[in-house]
Each structure stands twice: as C-alpha cells, then as structure tokens.
Motif scaffolding. Structure first.
Motif, mmCIF file in Angstrom:
data_model
loop_
_atom_site.group_PDB
_atom_site.id
_atom_site.type_symbol
_atom_site.label_atom_id
_atom_site.label_comp_id
_atom_site.label_asym_id
_atom_site.label_seq_id
_atom_site.Cartn_x
_atom_site.Cartn_y
_atom_site.Cartn_z
ATOM 1 N N VAL A 23 21.609 -2.044 -25.001
ATOM 2 C CA VAL A 23 21.371 -0.650 -24.624
ATOM 3 C C VAL A 23 21.328 -0.582 -23.105
ATOM 4 N N PHE A 24 21.389 0.646 -22.579
ATOM 5 C CA PHE A 24 21.379 0.832 -21.135
ATOM 6 C C PHE A 24 20.193 1.689 -20.724
ATOM 7 N N PHE A 25 19.639 1.367 -19.559
ATOM 8 C CA PHE A 25 18.571 2.148 -18.955
ATOM 9 C C PHE A 25 19.094 2.794 -17.683
ATOM 10 N N CYS A 26 18.796 4.069 -17.516
ATOM 11 C CA CYS A 26 19.100 4.770 -16.279
ATOM 12 C C CYS A 26 17.786 5.177 -15.638
ATOM 13 N N TRP A 27 17.618 4.881 -14.359
ATOM 14 C CA TRP A 27 16.388 5.306 -13.691
ATOM 15 C C TRP A 27 16.692 5.882 -12.320
ATOM 16 N N GLN A 28 15.781 6.729 -11.897
ATOM 17 C CA GLN A 28 15.935 7.409 -10.617
ATOM 18 C C GLN A 28 14.613 7.356 -9.875
ATOM 19 N N ILE A 29 14.676 7.021 -8.600
ATOM 20 C CA ILE A 29 13.479 7.000 -7.767
ATOM 21 C C ILE A 29 13.702 7.914 -6.572
ATOM 22 N N SER A 30 12.704 8.714 -6.264
ATOM 23 C CA SER A 30 12.789 9.608 -5.115
ATOM 24 C C SER A 30 11.440 9.646 -4.419
ATOM 25 N N ALA A 31 11.444 10.143 -3.195
ATOM 26 C CA ALA A 31 10.234 10.208 -2.379
ATOM 27 C C ALA A 31 10.020 11.647 -1.929
ATOM 28 N N PRO A 32 9.270 12.438 -2.702
ATOM 29 C CA PRO A 32 9.007 13.824 -2.290
ATOM 30 C C PRO A 32 8.316 13.925 -0.939
ATOM 31 N N ASP A 33 7.498 12.901 -0.613
ATOM 32 C CA ASP A 33 6.839 12.831 0.683
ATOM 33 C C ASP A 33 6.543 11.363 0.965
ATOM 34 N N PRO A 34 6.111 11.017 2.182
ATOM 35 C CA PRO A 34 5.926 9.600 2.518
ATOM 36 C C PRO A 34 4.920 8.853 1.650
ATOM 37 N N GLU A 35 3.992 9.557 0.996
ATOM 38 C CA GLU A 35 2.942 8.897 0.226
ATOM 39 C C GLU A 35 3.134 8.993 -1.283
ATOM 40 N N THR A 36 4.294 9.484 -1.731
ATOM 41 C CA THR A 36 4.517 9.681 -3.160
ATOM 42 C C THR A 36 5.888 9.165 -3.565
ATOM 43 N N ARG A 37 5.939 8.488 -4.715
ATOM 44 C CA ARG A 37 7.203 8.067 -5.302
ATOM 45 C C ARG A 37 7.292 8.632 -6.715
ATOM 46 N N ARG A 38 8.401 9.290 -7.007
ATOM 47 C CA ARG A 38 8.657 9.818 -8.344
ATOM 48 C C ARG A 38 9.714 8.936 -9.006
ATOM 49 N N ILE A 39 9.386 8.366 -10.154
ATOM 50 C CA ILE A 39 10.291 7.464 -10.862
ATOM 51 C C ILE A 39 10.500 8.005 -12.271
ATOM 52 N N VAL A 40 11.750 8.263 -12.628
ATOM 53 C CA VAL A 40 12.091 8.738 -13.966
ATOM 54 C C VAL A 40 13.064 7.741 -14.577
ATOM 55 N N SER A 41 12.691 7.179 -15.723
ATOM 56 C CA SER A 41 13.505 6.173 -16.401
ATOM 57 C C SER A 41 13.879 6.677 -17.783
ATOM 58 N N ARG A 42 15.139 6.495 -18.144
ATOM 59 C CA ARG A 42 15.618 7.036 -19.411
ATOM 60 C C ARG A 42 16.528 6.045 -20.120
ATOM 61 N N LYS A 43 16.428 6.056 -21.432
ATOM 62 C CA LYS A 43 17.485 5.516 -22.268
ATOM 63 C C LYS A 43 17.813 6.597 -23.284
ATOM 64 N N ALA A 44 18.695 6.323 -24.240
ATOM 65 C CA ALA A 44 19.223 7.391 -25.079
ATOM 66 C C ALA A 44 18.139 8.152 -25.830
ATOM 67 N N ASN A 45 17.064 7.469 -26.263
ATOM 68 C CA ASN A 45 16.057 8.142 -27.086
ATOM 69 C C ASN A 45 14.661 8.107 -26.481
ATOM 70 N N ALA A 46 14.545 7.832 -25.188
ATOM 71 C CA ALA A 46 13.213 7.733 -24.581
ATOM 72 C C ALA A 46 13.272 8.112 -23.109
ATOM 73 N N THR A 47 12.186 8.727 -22.645
ATOM 74 C CA THR A 47 12.056 9.077 -21.234
ATOM 75 C C THR A 47 10.666 8.691 -20.757
ATOM 76 N N TYR A 48 10.600 8.021 -19.606
ATOM 77 C CA TYR A 48 9.341 7.634 -18.972
ATOM 78 C C TYR A 48 9.326 8.244 -17.574
ATOM 79 N N ARG A 49 8.231 8.910 -17.226
ATOM 80 C CA ARG A 49 8.118 9.569 -15.929
ATOM 81 C C ARG A 49 6.864 9.068 -15.229
ATOM 82 N N ASN A 50 6.983 8.798 -13.949
ATOM 83 C CA ASN A 50 5.878 8.219 -13.188
ATOM 84 C C ASN A 50 5.747 8.877 -11.824
ATOM 85 N N ILE A 51 4.510 9.094 -11.401
ATOM 86 C CA ILE A 51 4.206 9.457 -10.023
ATOM 87 C C ILE A 51 3.329 8.337 -9.474
#
Length: 247
Positions: free
Chosen positions: A42-70
């Motif tokens: 299976v494959f995992f797709c994830w995205q990381i972004s920095a809304p501001d210098p002290e915060t990281r937003r990480i969203v990880s997905r596969k076909a039937n699951a989504t994980y979201r992190n701040i």
C-alpha cells in the motif's frame, strides 16, 4: 500474545505514516511512501506545512485512513485526529492535561490524563528526528494506539550512521530503534532511518506479528511531489485541513 502482536503492529503504523524534513514557515511539502509486507503493498501520502514558526501541521493518508497532527517543531504533539474503518478520534493538549474523545467499533471512548513528563509525540517519524540528530541518544515518550485510542510508553535509541539502499540508491542515514517499555521491550523492536543532512525519514523496518510473519518495510519512493498527485497515487480525494482550535 495476540494482544501484544496487535499492539506492536499498531505502534508501527502509528509511527510510519508521518515523517520528513522540517518545513519552513509558509512551505508545504508532500512525499510518497510505500508500505510492503510480504506480497501486500500500500502507499502512504503525507503533507507537512508550517502555518507559523512554532507550529507544524502534518496530514498523512492512505486509501482508507487519515491521520492529522498539529505539533511543535521539536515533535511534541498538540492535537491529533484519526479516521479509519472502526475508529474515529481526536486528542488534544489542554494546559497540563491530555484529553481524548472518540469511538472504537461503535463504542464511545473518552478520557483525560496529565501530560506525561516524557511528552506526547504522535507521529514518530517526525518526532524521532531529534534522536537521529543526536540531540538525545535515548528518549522515552508517550504515543497513542490508533486501534484502541489508549496511550503507551516507548523508548527510542540512536544506533548510529549506516548505509541503506532506497529505491536502488545508497543513502547515508542514522538508524533509530524503538522498543516498548517494561517487560514488553524484549518482544519487539522497529527501526527508523533518517537521511543525514536534511533528516528526512527514508525507511522503516520491523516484523509486526508472530514468528513467520513477513517483514514490513516502509520506504520513501517519491519526493517533491504535489499534493494532488500524491493523493491520486493512493486513490483518495483531497480533504479539509485540520483546525488548530479545540474540539
């Protein structure tokens, strides 16, 4: 023993689906990973972004699951959400308290506990970069099981620099090994590799089951991939972002 095996598999999943280099404020990065166990892939797709210098937003997905992190840049988690078959939940830090609400197989789950001194670190392949860099050679931390929504304690140890092969190319990386704490520490371990220099998570390896279970290997297969293409590779539509507000 079956409970232990399931716990180990879930620990591996909890850590594998997130990782990568530290994004700078305003940047967004997407990467694609392959998860292979025996002949299953299976494959995992994830995205990381920095809304501001002290915060990281990480969203990880596969076909039937989504994980979201701040998270904070050092990996400490502020908020986490999971949505997959049979499990939905959200956890967040409220002052000195870690709170969780969700459901497992239709049964409501809710609890609150003091934030452990070791700290709450949900995406391990993001949080363990500090150990890989040598900021700490060993680290004890708390993470949540994505199958039961319960916390568990693990220990991560820096094992040193190694040469690993990623998609046919030799890569210099630091191996970080994780184990459960207490008597369970002798039953299982998993290994994460982080590329030296930029500390991108490039590989995971572990046997997540009883003797005879095929080895699980997670590898980075594509970098600098657009989010739309990344989601297309796993057959998932783009979803709304995780909010930083309370529940």
């Amino acid at each position: 023993m079956r409970v232990v095996i399931v716990l180990l598999w879930c620990l591996a999943v909890a850590g594998m689906v997130c990782g990568g280099a530290l994004a700078q404020a305003g940047e967004t990065t997407s990467r694609l990973y392959r998860d292979r166990t025996g002949k299953s892939e299976v494959f995992f797709c994830w995205q990381i972004s920095a809304p501001d210098p002290e915060t990281r937003r990480i969203v990880s997905r596969k076909a039937n699951a989504t994980y979201r992190n701040i998270c904070r840049p050092n990996g400490r988690t502020l908020r986490w959400e999971v949505a997959k078959p049979g499990v939905t939940g959200k956890a967040w830090v409220d002052g000195a308290t870690l709170r969780l609400r969700g459901a497992v197989d239709g049964e409501a789950v809710a609890w609150q506990r003091p934030v452990a001194e070791a700290g709450w670190f949900q995406p391990l392949s993001f949080a363990l970069r500090g150990v890989a860099r040598g900021e700490e050679t060993t680290k004890r931390l708390v993470t949540l099981r994505p199958d039961t929504l319960e916390p568990m304690s693990i220990r991560a140890t820096r094992k040193g620099v190694e040469q690993v092969v990623i998609e046919g190319q030799a890569v210099e990386a630091v191996r970080v090994q994780i184990r459960l704490t207490g008597w369970l520490r002798m039953l299982w371990h998993g290994d994460y590799w982080f590329r030296t220099g930029d500390w991108v998570f490039v590989r995971y390896e572990g046997v997540n089951g009883p003797p005879g279970t095929p080895k699980t290997e997670i590898v980075l297969i594509e970098e600098d991939i657009g989010n739309a293409r990344c989601l297309d590779r796993i057959g998932k539509q783009e979803e709304s972002r995780l909010d930083t507000a309370g529940p």
